[in-house]
Design an enzyme around this catalytic site. Structure first.
Site, short mmCIF file in Angstrom:
data_model
loop_
_atom_site.label_atom_id
_atom_site.label_comp_id
_atom_site.label_asym_id
_atom_site.label_seq_id
_atom_site.Cartn_x
_atom_site.Cartn_y
_atom_site.Cartn_z
N ASP A 271 72.16 60.21 -0.79
CA ASP A 271 72.10 59.22 0.29
C ASP A 271 73.25 59.47 1.26
OD1 ASP A 271 71.01 57.14 1.72
OD2 ASP A 271 72.02 55.56 0.60
N GLY A 272 73.06 59.03 2.49
CA GLY A 272 74.10 59.14 3.50
C GLY A 272 74.27 57.81 4.20
N HIS B 149 67.52 50.70 -0.37
CA HIS B 149 67.78 49.27 -0.63
C HIS B 149 66.58 48.59 -1.29
CE1 HIS B 149 71.29 49.93 1.89
NE2 HIS B 149 70.50 50.36 2.85
N GLU C 143 73.06 62.51 5.39
CA GLU C 143 71.92 62.65 4.47
C GLU C 143 71.77 64.11 4.06
OE1 GLU C 143 70.15 60.33 3.16
OE2 GLU C 143 70.07 58.58 4.47
N ASP D 132 74.14 55.06 -2.33
CA ASP D 132 74.47 54.28 -1.15
C ASP D 132 75.87 53.68 -1.27
OD1 ASP D 132 73.63 52.74 1.37
OD2 ASP D 132 74.14 51.10 0.00
N ASP E 207 66.10 58.81 0.30
CA ASP E 207 65.42 57.83 1.15
C ASP E 207 65.32 58.32 2.60
OD1 ASP E 207 67.97 57.55 2.19
OD2 ASP E 207 68.29 55.52 1.43
#
Length: 242
Positions: free
Chosen positions: A12-13, A133, A51, A143, A77
């Site tokens: 994740d970024g 999320h 990302e 995250d 994501d």
């Protein structure tokens, strides 16, 4: 005896400002026995770049710890990363890292690094989308790491046995079908139309029809055509002997 290693990679970024200070987080799970968390940040970056960096760092770690044959499963994501890594990147490489409109791709250095890592991987990578999320433990942890680095906050990265990790690494991720048309399109994702002409043996590219029309209208022996992809352009140029 099966010696194939199995790696699971969550990534994740995060970015504040976009561009602005950002961070990335990644979780590498090896054979469901060992977990290695990765994280880092940049004072001036973008969300897409972070990302990408998360995947780059994760795959680089996997390659450094691969003893031979391996299987790699990536959960992210980022539609941008999945689309780019599985679809767009092949055209960009053939087109000297330019998109369908003939413009330089965004984040070229990151994409080149990712392409190199993918090519070095001894097995095909499986990419799956996890909605951000959505209470997926792996995505939520990445995250948390990414946001902490984007804010220059302390976050302790775990390196140790999977049995002591914060979630059950064998539990399936909450994957979903890749969204279609549910995100803001980047330059790479937009369907672009442009025009080519062949005048006196010289090929010229135009971004709009009026530009092309002004050059070809009323001129005998010229060739011109609308194209919508790098592959379509390549085929047209080949038919023109170029």
């Amino acid at each position: 005896m099966n010696l194939t290693q199995k790696f699971v990679l969550y990534t994740d970024g995060a970015c504040s400002g976009n561009p602005g200070p950002g961070g990335y987080g990644a979780i590498v799970i090896e054979d469901f026995k060992y977990v290695h968390e990765l994280g880092g940040g940049d004072l001036q970056t973008t969300n897409n770049r972070m990302e990408l960096q998360a995947v780059i760092e994760g795959l680089d770690h996997i390659l450094s710890n691969t003893k031979g044959a391996c299987e790699v499963q990536i959960y992210t994501d980022s539609v941008y990363v999945i689309r780019g890594a599985t679809q767009w990147i092949f055209g960009w490489m053939k087109n000297n890292w330019k998109n369908a409109a003939g413009e330089p791709v965004a984040n070229p250095e990151e994409w080149k690094k990712l392409a190199q890592l993918i090519q070095k991987m001894p097995s095909k990578i499986k990419w799956d989308y996890v909605r951000g999320h959505s209470n997926d433990p792996g995505n939520d942890r990445c995250d948390r790491i990414a946001v902490a680095y984007s804010k220059n906050d302390f976050v302790e990265l775990y390196h140790g046995p999977a049995s002591s990790y914060i979630f059950d690494v064998r539990a399936p991720a909450k994957t979903e079908p890749l969204p279609e048309g549910q995100w803001k399109k980047t330059n790479e994702e937009k369907k672009t139309t442009w025009y080519l002409s062949l005048i006196n043996g010289v090929v010229t590219r135009y971004s709009t029809w009026p530009e092309c029309e002004a050059q070809v209208k009323g001129r005998p022996g010229v060739k011109f055509k609308k194209v919508t992809s790098a592959d379509e352009e390549a085929a047209l140029l080949k038919s023109w002997g170029k």
